[in-house]
Design a protein around this motif. Structure first.
Motif, short mmCIF file in Angstrom:
data_model
loop_
_atom_site.label_atom_id
_atom_site.label_comp_id
_atom_site.label_asym_id
_atom_site.label_seq_id
_atom_site.Cartn_x
_atom_site.Cartn_y
_atom_site.Cartn_z
N PRO A 187 11.22 0.04 4.10
CA PRO A 187 12.20 -1.05 4.25
C PRO A 187 13.40 -0.82 3.32
O PRO A 187 13.38 0.10 2.50
CB PRO A 187 11.42 -2.29 3.84
CG PRO A 187 10.01 -1.87 3.68
CD PRO A 187 10.00 -0.41 3.45
N CYS A 204 4.02 -4.51 -4.81
CA CYS A 204 4.15 -3.13 -4.31
C CYS A 204 3.15 -2.23 -5.03
O CYS A 204 3.41 -1.75 -6.14
CB CYS A 204 5.59 -2.64 -4.51
SG CYS A 204 5.82 -0.97 -3.88
N PRO A 206 2.08 0.93 -4.75
CA PRO A 206 2.43 2.28 -5.23
C PRO A 206 3.61 2.32 -6.20
O PRO A 206 4.03 3.40 -6.62
CB PRO A 206 2.77 3.03 -3.94
CG PRO A 206 3.20 2.00 -2.97
CD PRO A 206 2.49 0.73 -3.35
N ILE A 209 9.06 -0.06 -5.98
CA ILE A 209 10.22 -0.95 -6.17
C ILE A 209 10.46 -1.16 -7.66
O ILE A 209 9.52 -1.37 -8.42
CB ILE A 209 9.99 -2.33 -5.50
CG1 ILE A 209 9.45 -2.16 -4.07
CG2 ILE A 209 11.29 -3.14 -5.49
CD1 ILE A 209 9.17 -3.46 -3.36
N ILE A 218 14.30 0.27 -3.68
CA ILE A 218 13.07 0.94 -3.21
C ILE A 218 13.26 2.45 -3.27
O ILE A 218 14.27 2.98 -2.81
CB ILE A 218 12.75 0.51 -1.76
CG1 ILE A 218 12.44 -0.99 -1.70
CG2 ILE A 218 11.57 1.32 -1.21
CD1 ILE A 218 12.21 -1.53 -0.31
N CYS A 223 7.10 4.89 -1.18
CA CYS A 223 6.73 3.79 -0.28
C CYS A 223 5.67 4.22 0.72
O CYS A 223 5.80 5.26 1.36
CB CYS A 223 7.99 3.29 0.45
SG CYS A 223 7.65 2.07 1.71
N THR A 224 4.63 3.40 0.88
CA THR A 224 3.60 3.70 1.87
C THR A 224 3.80 2.89 3.15
O THR A 224 2.97 2.93 4.06
CB THR A 224 2.20 3.37 1.31
OG1 THR A 224 2.19 1.98 0.94
CG2 THR A 224 1.85 4.23 0.13
N GLY A 225 4.84 2.10 3.19
CA GLY A 225 5.14 1.33 4.41
C GLY A 225 4.19 0.18 4.65
O GLY A 225 3.93 -0.18 5.80
N CYS A 226 3.65 -0.42 3.58
CA CYS A 226 2.67 -1.50 3.76
C CYS A 226 3.30 -2.80 4.27
O CYS A 226 2.64 -3.63 4.86
CB CYS A 226 1.93 -1.77 2.45
SG CYS A 226 2.96 -2.54 1.19
N GLY A 227 4.57 -2.99 4.02
CA GLY A 227 5.27 -4.18 4.52
C GLY A 227 5.15 -5.39 3.63
O GLY A 227 5.70 -6.45 3.93
N HIS A 228 4.46 -5.27 2.50
CA HIS A 228 4.25 -6.45 1.66
C HIS A 228 5.53 -7.00 1.08
O HIS A 228 5.69 -8.21 0.93
CB HIS A 228 3.25 -6.11 0.54
CG HIS A 228 1.84 -6.02 1.04
ND1 HIS A 228 0.84 -5.39 0.35
CD2 HIS A 228 1.28 -6.47 2.18
CE1 HIS A 228 -0.29 -5.47 1.03
NE2 HIS A 228 -0.03 -6.11 2.15
N CYS A 229 6.48 -6.14 0.72
CA CYS A 229 7.73 -6.65 0.14
C CYS A 229 8.47 -7.53 1.15
O CYS A 229 9.07 -8.54 0.79
CB CYS A 229 8.62 -5.49 -0.33
SG CYS A 229 8.92 -4.25 0.92
S1 SF4 Z 1 6.64 -1.44 2.16
FE1 SF4 Z 1 4.98 -1.67 0.62
S2 SF4 Z 1 5.03 0.27 -0.50
FE2 SF4 Z 1 7.01 0.14 0.57
S3 SF4 Z 1 8.40 -0.83 -0.88
FE3 SF4 Z 1 7.52 -2.49 0.36
S4 SF4 Z 1 5.73 -3.21 -0.84
FE4 SF4 Z 1 6.30 -1.19 -1.63
#
Ligand code: SF4
Ligand code: SF4
Length: 367
Positions: A187, A204, A206, A209, A218, A223-229
């Protein structure tokens, strides 16, 4: 060529849309293939708060009753979103379902959010398709022994339309899967919205951020692409990149659907509701006017055939003169009126190539 059963929107005494839904259920006869105590996921979209055109709960009950007659265990399911909002985590997602009328009382089945309360309940499924070796599927949907897919057929700003294929692919992909389908995985932070509160940093895992001056930044390589942010940002400053090539996104959609369907061979059935055919998907908090009149309900064992038939029926219909498709003609794609880059051809082509289903269909109308 696969059979697609069709019940038109026209109704009269003794032939309500619920009666017609029951007839379509009999035609597909999925209950004959269920075993006692099978868990059966009923995949649908519960709608956002204030959306008024998602699938109505009354349509769900006949499916629940049919599954219970076979002494199997139905549950209503969907997986959480990657965009910030009340459906982005399991508990509030279940509350939205309840608020929109999907209660045990109204439908007869409980809601189980397929990827858990934090979106981390997923299973990797081997697919070996052109863009993926493995796809990440919401865990409870994968574990269910069978699945009935109920799709509100409407437009979509990337995929052209949202039908059965999109309902299972995007709907049941894990958060990382959804990011991979939607964007270039990492993202970005819209700096003028970011208040540097640091909430995303603590989520995040890993450490991708950091706060630099007045904004979060970022580092894509971490980034592992988890989408949490995206989920936790109170300012909606963490955004999905929409600049991915649309064709590739559509091909990936077919491949993700393949990962849902493959382990459930012969135990997954599809029903498309061509009612309230809005230009946008059900992930918004508004419902624009339908592009065409209500058409009816379709049922099939083939997700590609049912989407192909649904798409053609919408194309053939006259446009609603007070909608986004007002300038379209019968026979013309109504969905591209609002989103001109959304020809669904690449999705269909990939779906056929990997064996998800067949685009050619035989339409069988029932009374
Ligand atoms: S998608 Fe996940 S790993 Fe990537 S910046 Fe957002 S929280 Fe971090
Ligand atoms: S949570 Fe949102 S507002 Fe807070 S630092 Fe992260 S991106 Fe900025």
């Amino acid at each position: 060529m696969s059979d697609v059963y069709f019940a038109s929107r026209r109704c009269g005494p003794g032939s309500s849309l619920i009666d017609k839904t029951k007839k379509l259920i009999k035609k597909i006869n999925f209950a004959a293939e269920l075993r006692e105590k099978d868990t059966v996921a009923i995949k649908l979209h519960f709608g956002e708060p204030e959306l008024t055109t998602h699938l109505r709960p009354a349509f769900v009950r006949p499916f629940v009753e049919e599954i219970k007659k076979a002494k199997a265990h139905p549950f209503l399911t969907d997986a959480s979103t990657i965009y910030a909002g009340p459906r982005s985590e399991g508990v509030s997602h279940a509350c939205v379902a309840e608020r929109n009328g999907f209660t045990l009382y109204s439908t007869g089945a409980p809601v189980v959010i397929a990827d858990g309360i934090d979106g981390n309940n997923y299973v990797e499924v081997q697919v070996n398709t052109p863009h993926y070796d493995r796809v990440k599927v919401a865990g409870e949907a994968h574990r269910a022994k069978a699945m009935v897919v109920l799709s509100h057929f409407k437009g979509h700003e990337i995929f052209g339309f949202g039908g059965a294929v999109k309902n299972i692919a995007m709907g049941l992909a894990s958060k990382q899967g959804k990011l991979s389908l939607h964007s270039t995985v990492t993202p970005y932070i819209k700096q003028k919205l970011c208040t540097a509160c640091g909430r995303c940093v603590s989520w995040c895992a890993p450490g991708a951020i950091e706060i630099r001056g007045k904004t979060a930044v970022i580092t894509g390589s971490k980034c592992t692409g988890c989408g949490h942010c995206i989920m936790v940002c109170p300012e909606k400053a963490a955004k999905i990149k929409w600049d991915i090539d649309f064709s590739q996104a559509q091909e990936k959609l077919a491949e993700y659907a393949f990962g849902i369907v493959k382990p459930k061979k012969g135990k997954i059935w599809y029903f498309n509701f061509l009612i309230d055919i809005t230009p946008e998907c059900d992930c918004y908090t508004f419902s624009d006017a339908s592009l065409v009149h209500d058409i009816g309900i379709l049922a099939s064992r083939d997700p590609v055939s049912i989407d192909s038939a649904s798409y053609e029926l919408v194309k053939k219909a006259a446009p609603n003169p007070r909608s986004k498709a007002s300038a379209a003609k019968p026979g013309q794609d109504k969905f591209t009126e609002g989103y001109p880059d959304t020809n669904p051809g690449p999705m269909f082509k990939m779906a056929e190539k990997i064996g998800l289903g067949r685009r050619r269909y035989k339409l069988i109308e029932i009374e």
